[in-house]
Every structure is written in structure tokens, then in C-alpha cells.
Design an enzyme around this catalytic site. Structure first.
Site, mmCIF file in Angstrom:
data_model
loop_
_atom_site.group_PDB
_atom_site.id
_atom_site.type_symbol
_atom_site.label_atom_id
_atom_site.label_comp_id
_atom_site.label_asym_id
_atom_site.label_seq_id
_atom_site.Cartn_x
_atom_site.Cartn_y
_atom_site.Cartn_z
ATOM 1 N N ASP A 137 -4.406 -2.481 -13.203
ATOM 2 C CA ASP A 137 -5.234 -3.496 -13.001
ATOM 3 C C ASP A 137 -4.849 -4.543 -14.203
ATOM 4 O O ASP A 137 -4.680 -4.182 -15.283
ATOM 5 C CB ASP A 137 -6.731 -3.051 -13.020
ATOM 6 C CG ASP A 137 -7.803 -4.051 -13.025
ATOM 7 O OD1 ASP A 137 -7.370 -5.068 -13.236
ATOM 8 O OD2 ASP A 137 -8.724 -3.647 -12.888
ATOM 9 N N ASP B 205 -9.064 2.856 -5.099
ATOM 10 C CA ASP B 205 -9.362 3.239 -6.432
ATOM 11 C C ASP B 205 -11.027 3.159 -6.477
ATOM 12 O O ASP B 205 -11.496 2.118 -6.224
ATOM 13 C CB ASP B 205 -8.417 2.566 -7.560
ATOM 14 C CG ASP B 205 -9.401 1.294 -8.104
ATOM 15 O OD1 ASP B 205 -9.803 1.459 -8.884
ATOM 16 O OD2 ASP B 205 -9.262 0.452 -7.231
#
Length: 376
Positions: A92, A271
Site C-alpha cells: 500500500d 485485503d
């Protein structure tokens, strides 16, 4: 990176595919355990591979940048070498973490200045240096630097933010395309669709993101507190526009029900911290529903944690013992519950894939959704 779409469900938009990266092949749909600071909390790498059967895990740019820092990661040879995980990793960009620091950050066209949650030191993230940072971390899939708007969000703010996210994406792509991977294997950049819960903004963003022609695309800003119906509506709108032959990653989602419903809408990758975070608080997800292991009803229940599971931990320990560990705040309790929840999430997406390939996904999904929300 190469993505092959293998099958689409006849009664929904659910897809089964295969994603090939430098560190291995991923069967989709897939759930990715979150290893924020280079570690999935409480779980060894061999447990992730053998017990959980994770195919890819996450790292977080913001946290890894602050600690241990880029010098250490680069000296180790990248995150794979540093943490010993030899399968794919996704990072991320840190955008979500930076924007959650509402009291200690400032957003400008250049980028975002923020203060570290660790020591208060001041830092600047720009589209360019976030690409450089993710080059150093060395993940197989890296994310563009964007602004994740809060929920609820004023339309005018969401529109301005979206335009800036698209300008930043151009800068991310330029920097990424003009730099080299550091460790001898290819990395892939995913743009992120934003637009809050506004249909026209989501359509505009999906069209813009698709026009960049990257190898995969992500959808952000749909796990920030909005009702599930809004999440599903926006996902459906975006998936109608994003290219069919590229993987689609819905960021930060979610509950087992959320995952199944979004698989039905055409999402390939997920996720969420929920299975690990909730495990540490004694919440277990099972195919029959949700167990709060802290409840007194489990105090003298000496049956296995989950008799339906093939995980050794689930069959070896009893509910009563796990309840005792969680109440006693023993570390083993958090470890057992975490292994259980992650194994269940990976079982769920693997089973979804099996049903898609068999042509029976939609009926199975509808049956499972009724069960998964039950409180046991």
C-alpha cells in the site's frame, strides 16, 4: 506480471484467474493477509505458507518507511529478504495511513507533509518519492499515491480530491516508468479508483484509471465507514468500466460476507486487517457463523475450535482452552485465533474459486452469506 482470466460465473460477474509475478503465481480470487510493518502479527512465515496457505501478503509503505527505514530494508536486499517471505508481496502506498493522521498532516499539490506517529518528526510524501520508496521496499505489486477521502465526504471536496489523485497518478506513472527495479525482478504499479460514493465521480475515475493501461487496477475509499450497500453499488459501477482482462483489487475489504458479495461483482483481490485484529479480541469467523470465544457459553466446551477445518490448530485445541488463553491475555491465544481466522479467509476465497470453475458459485454464495453472519 501476467493475468489470465480462466472462468466467469454464469449467474454473476465472479471470476477465476491466475496472476503470475516474479515471486510466484496467485490463484484468484485471493485474500491477502496484512503485514503492515513487514509482519503478519503473531504468525511465522512458515505458518503463513503451510497452515494459512497465503499466496501473497501486504506491507505498508508508511510504516516501513518510518521503521525500520529504507536504509535497513535496502541493505537487507528488499522486504522479501528482510522478512524471509519468498512469495509475492503488495505494498500500500501509505496514502490511507497519511490521510488518517488528520491532526498532523497537510495536503498540497506537491504532496503531503505529515508528522510521524512514532516521534513527531516531519516528513513529505510525494508521488515521486513514494514510487522510489516502494522501489526500495521491493514489493511485486505497488500502489499509486492517492488521497483516500473520508466518509461522509462533501461532493465538492471529493471532486477536487479526485482530480488531484489523477494528477498524482500521472506523476506516479512517469516516475515509475523512468526508474528501474532495484533487486533484479519486475515490479507492477496499480492505479487506484476513488470518488467517494458519488456515481459520476466513480465513473470518471474508473475511465481515467483504465486509460492509463496499467497491468492491474485497484478500487479505494470503500472501506472507510460507508454502508455495505454503497460499497456494492460503487464496486458494480466501477467494474463495468475497468478492463475485463486486468485484475481488480478492492482495498481494505472486508468481512467474509463483503468478500463473497464483491467476488460476485467481479473483484479478484482483497485485503483487510479484520481477520487478524478481530482474532486478537477473540472473534472467530467460521463457515457456520461468528464465534465470540470470550462468551461464557464456551467456558466448558471441550470440542475442537473448528471441527469443519483442516487446520491442525483448529482440531488440536478446544474452544474452552482458547477462551481461557484469550481471557488470560496469553500470547498463544492471539496466535491460535489469528491462524484460525486467516486460514478461514483463505479457505473461503479458495472455495469461491472452486465454485466459479464448477459453475455453482452463485447458489453457493447465497447460501454462505446467510450462514456467515450468524452469531453462534
Amino acid at each position: 506480471m501476467k493475468f489470465t482470466l480462466q472462468s466467469t460465473d454464469t449467474n454473476s460477474k465472479a471470476r477465476a484467474g491466475e496472476l503470475v509475478t516474479a515471486h510466484g503465481t496467485i490463484q484468484t480470487p485471493i485474500f491477502m493477509p496484512v503485514g503492515t510493518a513487514g509482519s503478519v502479527k503473531g504468525v511465522h512465515q512458515h505458518e503463513l505458507k503451510q497452515d494459512v496457505q497465503a499466496q501473497i501478503i501486504l506491507g505498508n509503505t508508511y510504516h516501513l518507511y518510518l521503521r525500520p527505514g529504507l536504509d535497513i530494508i535496502q541493505a537487507a536486499g528488499g522486504l522479501h529478504k528482510f522478512n524471509g517471505w519468498d512469495k509475492p508481496i503488495l505494498t500500500d502506498s501509505g496514502g490511507y495511513q497519511v490521510y488518517s493522521l488528520t491532526e498532523v498532516r497537510k495536503i498540497k499539490e506537491e504532496g503531503v507533509t505529515f508528522r510521524s506517529h512514532i516521534d513527531g518528526s516531519k516528513h513529505l510524501f510525494t508521488p515521486e518519492n513514494v514510487m522510489d520508496t516502494q522501489r526500495v521496499i521491493g514489493a511485486d505489486i505497488i500502489m499509486a499515491f492517492d488521497e483516500c477521502t473520508p466518509y461522509p465526504c462533501d461532493y465538492r471536496y471529493a471532486a477536487r480530491s479526485l482530480d488531484m489523485t489523477h494528477r498524482w497518478l500521472k506523476r506516479c506513472c512517469d516516475r515509475f516508468d523512468n526508474t528501474e527495479a532495484l533487486y533484479g525482478y519486475e515490479q507492477t504499479l496499480f492505479p487506484i479508483v476513488q470518488g467517494s460514493v458519488y456515481k459520476d465521480l466513480r465513473e470518471k475515475s474508473a475511465e481515467t484509471i483504465a486509460s492509463f493501461g496499467r497491468d492491474g487496477n485497484a478500487i479505494g475509499g470503500l472501506s472507510v465507514g460507508e454502508p455495505a450497500e454503497e460499497m456494492y453499488a460503487m464496486t458494480e459501477i466501477v467494474n463495468a468500466i475497468l478492463p475485463v482482462d486486468k485484475p481488480r483489487y478492492l482495498m481494505g475489504v472486508g468481512t467474509p460476507i463483503n468478500i463473497l458479495e464483491n467476488i460476485a461483482l467481479g473483484i479478484d483481490m482483497f485485503d483487510c486487517v479484520m481477520p487478524t485484529r478481530n482474532a486478537r479480541n477473540g472473534m472467530l469467523f467460521t463457515r457456520k457463523g461468528i464465534i465470540n470465544i470470550k462468551n461464557k457459553k464456551w467456558e466448558a466446551d471441550f470440542s475442537p475450535i473448528d471441527p469443519d477445518s483442516d487446520l491442525h490448530t483448529d482440531l488440536f485445541y478446544s474452544k474452552a482452552y482458547l477462551r481461557h488463553l484469550i481471557h488470560s491475555k496469553e500470547l498463544l491465544g492471539a496466535q491460535i485465533a489469528t491462524l484460525h481466522n486467516l486460514h478461514f479467509y483463505l479457505w473461503l476465497v479458495k472455495e469461491a474459486r472452486t465454485k466459479i470453475l464448477a459453475g455453482t458459485f452463485y447458489e453457493w454464495k447465497n447460501k454462505m452469506v446467510k450462514q456467515l453472519g450468524e452469531r453462534l
